[in-house]
Design a protein around this motif. Structure first.
Motif: not given
Length: 118
Positions: A34-35, A38, A42, A71
């Motif tokens: 998930l990170m 992201y 980004t 997070y």
């Protein structure tokens, strides 16, 4: 399955199952993916931002990194000890007494997690 036995003040034994290592590892992998997603989205947005010099975009990289740093503690504090990966697998962080951990305990976990990475 392994479990933790807790004795209450009323001489009642409560058993909490310990989540197996592979489930905790899979939850960590899901959170990391998930990170990573992201980060990819980004970075594409930052590279598409106006400005040619890297120095003009440095502050965008700093702002984009803040959600990754906060997070784990933020998700665990706001969602009763669960991150997205833990929620998908039905596990959560609890205290030794079996209750919900406090914000300071989550921040302490973050501190030890950052020491382990180094």
């Amino acid at each position: 399955m392994l479990s933790v036995k807790l004795d209450t003040g009323f001489n009642i034994e409560i058993h909490f199952p310990i989540s197996p290592f592979h489930r905790r590892m899979f939850a960590w992998v899901l959170d990391t993916l998930l990170m990573l997603i992201y980060g990819i989205v980004t970075s594409k947005l930052i590279s598409a931002a106006p400005g040619n010099k890297a120095a003009e975009k440095e502050w965008l990289w700093v702002l984009a990194g803040i959600p990754v740093l906060i997070y784990y503690p933020l998700m665990e504090i706001l969602t009763n000890g669960q991150t997205v990966g833990k929620k998908w697998l039905g596990i959560r962080v609890i205290t030794l007494e079996g209750g919900q951990a406090t914000a300071s305990q989550y921040l302490l976990r973050l501190l030890f997690r950052s020491i382990e990475i180094v």
